[in-house]
Each structure stands twice: as structure tokens, then as C-alpha cells.
Scaffold this motif. Sequence first.
Motif, mmCIF file in Angstrom:
data_model
loop_
_atom_site.group_PDB
_atom_site.id
_atom_site.type_symbol
_atom_site.label_atom_id
_atom_site.label_comp_id
_atom_site.label_asym_id
_atom_site.label_seq_id
_atom_site.Cartn_x
_atom_site.Cartn_y
_atom_site.Cartn_z
ATOM 1 N N UNK A 113 -86.781 11.570 -14.584
ATOM 2 C CA UNK A 113 -85.652 12.497 -15.406
ATOM 3 C C UNK A 113 -84.497 11.733 -15.258
ATOM 4 N N UNK A 114 -83.543 12.046 -16.146
ATOM 5 C CA UNK A 114 -82.042 11.680 -16.100
ATOM 6 C C UNK A 114 -81.172 12.427 -16.637
ATOM 7 N N UNK A 115 -80.335 13.024 -15.824
ATOM 8 C CA UNK A 115 -79.020 13.848 -16.430
ATOM 9 C C UNK A 115 -78.005 12.936 -16.992
ATOM 10 N N UNK A 116 -77.885 13.024 -18.175
ATOM 11 C CA UNK A 116 -77.022 12.012 -18.882
ATOM 12 C C UNK A 116 -75.543 12.344 -19.176
ATOM 13 N N UNK A 117 -75.273 13.726 -19.610
ATOM 14 C CA UNK A 117 -73.925 14.091 -20.100
ATOM 15 C C UNK A 117 -73.800 15.569 -20.491
ATOM 16 N N UNK A 118 -72.503 16.095 -20.517
ATOM 17 C CA UNK A 118 -72.200 17.303 -20.807
ATOM 18 C C UNK A 118 -71.069 17.042 -21.808
ATOM 19 N N UNK A 119 -71.047 17.701 -23.011
ATOM 20 C CA UNK A 119 -70.129 17.679 -24.033
ATOM 21 C C UNK A 119 -70.067 19.284 -24.459
ATOM 22 N N UNK A 120 -68.735 19.611 -24.703
ATOM 23 C CA UNK A 120 -68.228 20.918 -25.367
ATOM 24 C C UNK A 120 -67.300 20.826 -26.366
ATOM 25 N N UNK A 121 -67.354 21.833 -27.008
ATOM 26 C CA UNK A 121 -66.378 22.082 -28.113
ATOM 27 C C UNK A 121 -65.818 23.600 -28.031
ATOM 28 N N UNK A 122 -64.596 23.883 -28.100
ATOM 29 C CA UNK A 122 -64.052 25.180 -28.008
ATOM 30 C C UNK A 122 -63.491 25.702 -29.329
ATOM 31 N N UNK A 123 -63.935 25.159 -30.637
ATOM 32 C CA UNK A 123 -63.244 25.332 -31.843
ATOM 33 C C UNK A 123 -64.241 26.463 -32.343
ATOM 34 N N UNK A 124 -63.796 27.446 -33.236
ATOM 35 C CA UNK A 124 -64.860 28.240 -34.190
ATOM 36 C C UNK A 124 -65.359 27.464 -35.273
ATOM 37 N N UNK A 125 -66.657 27.621 -35.466
ATOM 38 C CA UNK A 125 -67.508 26.818 -36.100
ATOM 39 C C UNK A 125 -68.849 27.199 -36.308
ATOM 40 N N UNK A 172 -91.839 7.034 -25.904
ATOM 41 C CA UNK A 172 -92.296 8.511 -25.543
ATOM 42 C C UNK A 172 -91.182 9.377 -24.665
ATOM 43 N N UNK A 173 -89.990 8.815 -24.707
ATOM 44 C CA UNK A 173 -88.626 9.317 -24.122
ATOM 45 C C UNK A 173 -88.506 10.632 -24.710
ATOM 46 N N UNK A 174 -88.489 11.665 -24.116
ATOM 47 C CA UNK A 174 -88.437 13.047 -24.303
ATOM 48 C C UNK A 174 -86.801 13.469 -24.230
ATOM 49 N N UNK A 175 -86.076 13.729 -25.108
ATOM 50 C CA UNK A 175 -84.799 14.246 -24.980
ATOM 51 C C UNK A 175 -84.760 15.859 -24.950
ATOM 52 N N UNK A 176 -84.201 16.532 -23.776
ATOM 53 C CA UNK A 176 -84.024 17.703 -23.766
ATOM 54 C C UNK A 176 -82.590 18.171 -23.925
ATOM 55 N N UNK A 177 -82.064 18.730 -24.643
ATOM 56 C CA UNK A 177 -80.801 19.582 -24.974
ATOM 57 C C UNK A 177 -80.482 20.978 -24.290
ATOM 58 N N UNK A 178 -79.771 21.084 -23.548
ATOM 59 C CA UNK A 178 -79.362 22.577 -23.069
ATOM 60 C C UNK A 178 -78.078 22.895 -23.933
ATOM 61 N N UNK A 210 -73.200 21.176 -24.923
ATOM 62 C CA UNK A 210 -74.761 20.525 -24.888
ATOM 63 C C UNK A 210 -74.802 19.555 -23.447
ATOM 64 N N UNK A 211 -75.732 19.957 -22.945
ATOM 65 C CA UNK A 211 -76.340 19.229 -21.630
ATOM 66 C C UNK A 211 -77.451 18.348 -22.112
ATOM 67 N N UNK A 212 -77.345 17.029 -21.840
ATOM 68 C CA UNK A 212 -78.374 16.094 -22.076
ATOM 69 C C UNK A 212 -79.240 15.626 -21.073
ATOM 70 N N UNK A 213 -80.595 15.731 -21.153
ATOM 71 C CA UNK A 213 -81.306 15.170 -20.207
ATOM 72 C C UNK A 213 -82.210 14.261 -20.750
ATOM 73 N N UNK A 214 -82.772 13.273 -20.322
ATOM 74 C CA UNK A 214 -83.980 12.437 -20.731
ATOM 75 C C UNK A 214 -85.044 12.415 -19.729
ATOM 76 N N UNK A 215 -86.326 12.585 -20.374
ATOM 77 C CA UNK A 215 -87.579 12.682 -19.416
ATOM 78 C C UNK A 215 -88.660 11.462 -19.689
ATOM 79 N N UNK A 244 -76.405 8.949 -29.265
ATOM 80 C CA UNK A 244 -76.974 9.615 -30.399
ATOM 81 C C UNK A 244 -75.982 10.664 -30.817
ATOM 82 N N UNK A 245 -76.101 11.176 -31.961
ATOM 83 C CA UNK A 245 -74.962 12.162 -32.428
ATOM 84 C C UNK A 245 -75.988 13.454 -32.433
ATOM 85 N N UNK A 246 -75.471 14.479 -31.876
ATOM 86 C CA UNK A 246 -76.011 15.740 -31.713
ATOM 87 C C UNK A 246 -75.430 16.661 -32.447
ATOM 88 N N UNK A 247 -76.190 17.409 -33.427
ATOM 89 C CA UNK A 247 -75.764 18.381 -34.425
ATOM 90 C C UNK A 247 -76.487 19.781 -34.334
#
Length: 217
Positions: A15-27, A43-49, A110-115, A95-98
Amino acid sequence: MFIMPVGAASVSVSKSYNSFTQSAVDATAYTFSGVAIGTAATGRRIVVGVSANNSANAVSTLTVGGVSATLVAVIQSSGGQGELWECVLATGTTADVVVTPTALNSACGVTMWSLYDTGGTYHDSGTSDSDTAPSVSIDIPAGGVVLAVQGSNRSGAKVSNFTFGNIDEDHETNGESNGKHAAASKLYAEAQSSLAITSGPAETMNQAGFSVASWGP
């Protein structure tokens, strides 16, 4: 002659913990651009928290680099939200995460891991909305991994810290107002049955959403 321990796997997930990003705007939709997603591999599996801590609504769709992700686990308690989503994406290191909630959100993280070397989609999952002692019993295959994400809120002041049990903290980040985002992960060489994954906050929360899932090789 080497004898493999009972319950151990010949192939293990990494596994790899890759990043955390946040937004505090109403959307009603959040786009996180150029998010780190780890080393590219077949086969890389991306898991988003996904976590939120104020006026939270469940996510309806989530994409990573244009690839639709599948829901693994979700818990939402008005001010505390934790969700896990997964997809397979072999190429790219960013990558862009929507993230598209079902209704207006006032924040999103969003917390990003790769497995790597997973045998397929998630093995087991569970959730808790306890304000005092979030705990989830989870089965983990030999050579597998467990991931957890939490969004929380507390009236009057932020939750000062978390103490995770049977899982290692990846990040703990202040969110909008009195909210907090947190995530954790851990590899297990031997199989675990009904292992309690816990998140002990220092103070009682008003809302909490704690989601946990495991993957095997």
C-alpha cells in the motif's frame, strides 16, 4: 526447509498513502485537480476516503482520472461523514478527483491510497457513527490491508486528537469550523477475524462517521 506460518499468505498486498486534500466551500460537486495517486502499475487499485464534518451528504458519484469508482462503505450522521470508494487505474501518478454529493455540502476531503497485488474488490467492510468510541469489527485476509477514514465534528471546539487501535494513522487534519478529517491504514501478514478497528477521540464528538474496509491478495 522454510515452513510458511499458518494463516500467512504467499503473496501480500502493498500500500501507499499518497495524499489528503480538502475544500471548505459550499458545493454540489468538488474537483480536486492533480491529486497524487501513487506509482503507476498494472492492476493498481485506487482507494479514496471521503470525509466531511459539517452539513454532510452522501456521495452519489466519484471519479479518479475520469474512471468511475465503486462505493465500498459509507456512514453519514449529519455532521460526520466517512466513505470509501475504489477503482482500478493503471496509469498516471496524479489525477483529478471529482466528488459529487447527493445534495449541497459545506466541505469535503479526500484521502488517497494506492494498493498493489490485490486479488480483487474489497473483502470486508463496516461503519460506525459512535460519538465516543467508534469501532468496527473487520475480517482481513492473510497478506491483506485494512483502511479507515473518519469525518467528525464537535460543538464549541475541535476534536484535539485521535488514538487509533489496530491500525496506523496516516493523517489527522483540521477541517471546516470545528471539524476534523482523519485516516489510517495497516498491512497484516496473518489473517484476522473480527478484528476491532477503533478510533478513540480525545473528547465526545457531536457527529462522527467512521468507515473501514479490508482487501486481500
